[in-house]
Design a protein around this motif. Sequence first.
Motif, PDB file in Angstrom:
ATOM      1  N   GLY A  51       0.791  -1.222   0.000  1.00 60.39           N
ATOM      2  CA  GLY A  51       0.000   0.000   0.000  1.00 60.39           C
ATOM      3  C   GLY A  51       0.824   1.274   0.000  1.00 60.39           C
ATOM      4  O   GLY A  51       0.273   2.368   0.127  1.00 60.39           O
ATOM      5  N   GLN A  77      -1.389   3.955   1.682  1.00 59.03           N
ATOM      6  CA  GLN A  77      -2.851   3.843   1.699  1.00 59.03           C
ATOM      7  C   GLN A  77      -3.215   2.756   2.704  1.00 59.03           C
ATOM      8  O   GLN A  77      -2.549   1.725   2.778  1.00 59.03           O
ATOM      9  CB  GLN A  77      -3.363   3.460   0.312  1.00 59.03           C
ATOM     10  N   GLN A  78      -4.256   2.994   3.473  1.00 59.01           N
ATOM     11  CA  GLN A  78      -4.718   2.012   4.463  1.00 59.01           C
ATOM     12  C   GLN A  78      -5.420   0.852   3.762  1.00 59.01           C
ATOM     13  O   GLN A  78      -6.341   1.071   2.982  1.00 59.01           O
ATOM     14  CB  GLN A  78      -5.676   2.695   5.443  1.00 59.01           C
ATOM     15  N   HIS A  79      -4.990  -0.358   4.010  1.00 56.20           N
ATOM     16  CA  HIS A  79      -5.611  -1.576   3.480  1.00 56.20           C
ATOM     17  C   HIS A  79      -5.938  -1.471   1.988  1.00 56.20           C
ATOM     18  O   HIS A  79      -7.106  -1.395   1.606  1.00 56.20           O
ATOM     19  CB  HIS A  79      -6.880  -1.945   4.258  1.00 56.20           C
ATOM     20  N   PRO A  80      -4.924  -1.434   1.128  1.00 56.48           N
ATOM     21  CA  PRO A  80      -5.181  -1.302  -0.306  1.00 56.48           C
ATOM     22  C   PRO A  80      -6.087  -2.409  -0.837  1.00 56.48           C
ATOM     23  O   PRO A  80      -5.934  -3.562  -0.475  1.00 56.48           O
ATOM     24  CB  PRO A  80      -3.793  -1.379  -0.936  1.00 56.48           C
ATOM     25  N   ALA A  82      -9.092  -3.122  -0.116  1.00 54.46           N
ATOM     26  CA  ALA A  82     -10.130  -3.628   0.777  1.00 54.46           C
ATOM     27  C   ALA A  82     -11.448  -2.873   0.626  1.00 54.46           C
ATOM     28  O   ALA A  82     -12.517  -3.468   0.667  1.00 54.46           O
ATOM     29  CB  ALA A  82      -9.658  -3.554   2.228  1.00 54.46           C
ATOM     30  N   LYS A  83     -11.379  -1.573   0.480  1.00 56.54           N
ATOM     31  CA  LYS A  83     -12.588  -0.764   0.398  1.00 56.54           C
ATOM     32  C   LYS A  83     -12.500   0.164  -0.798  1.00 56.54           C
ATOM     33  O   LYS A  83     -11.425   0.454  -1.301  1.00 56.54           O
ATOM     34  CB  LYS A  83     -12.777   0.041   1.674  1.00 56.54           C
ATOM     35  N   PRO A  86     -10.597   4.600   0.084  1.00 56.62           N
ATOM     36  CA  PRO A  86      -9.574   4.387   1.103  1.00 56.62           C
ATOM     37  C   PRO A  86      -9.061   5.677   1.753  1.00 56.62           C
ATOM     38  O   PRO A  86      -9.103   6.755   1.167  1.00 56.62           O
ATOM     39  CB  PRO A  86      -8.444   3.726   0.309  1.00 56.62           C
TER      40      PRO A  86
END
Length: 150
Positions: A51, A77-80, A82-83, A86
């Motif tokens: 990320g 990036q937080q938790h690429p 996942a959502k 982001p």
Amino acid sequence: MGSLSCCLLLALALLGPHAAAARKCNLQGLWRNELSSSKRNMTLLALDMAGTFSGSYHITMAATNKQILVSPLQGAQQHPGAKGQPTFGFTVQWQFTDSTTAFVGQCFVDLDRCGKWMLETAWLLWEEVPSRRDAWKATRVSTSVFTHIK
């Protein structure tokens, strides 16, 4: 194609089988932030598996049309993947002044603007000062909105 047509097509796409993909905001690309005295463009390169990303920040002063040095940036990036919208953060090491800026924010798919990708950010700039006693005047804090260009 008019704005209404664009929004109708977007709505149909969001209701279809590929709805999740249509609502994902991607940090990679060219972004623009227009302030009153300058144009600020930012290029974010592809994220790696962890990320993290790098890129560059460009500023042109509107009054002089003078290009200022390109400044490197690094971020994550937080938790690429996942959502679809982001959160992220990055720092810019300015090449034309003794200061550093940290940006944090979120990437949004703006349905009011026909699905345009927008970065809503808050930032803190710390400018070098001669002594610790002057640290109180070293910071500037504000917000910026970036629009995805390509």
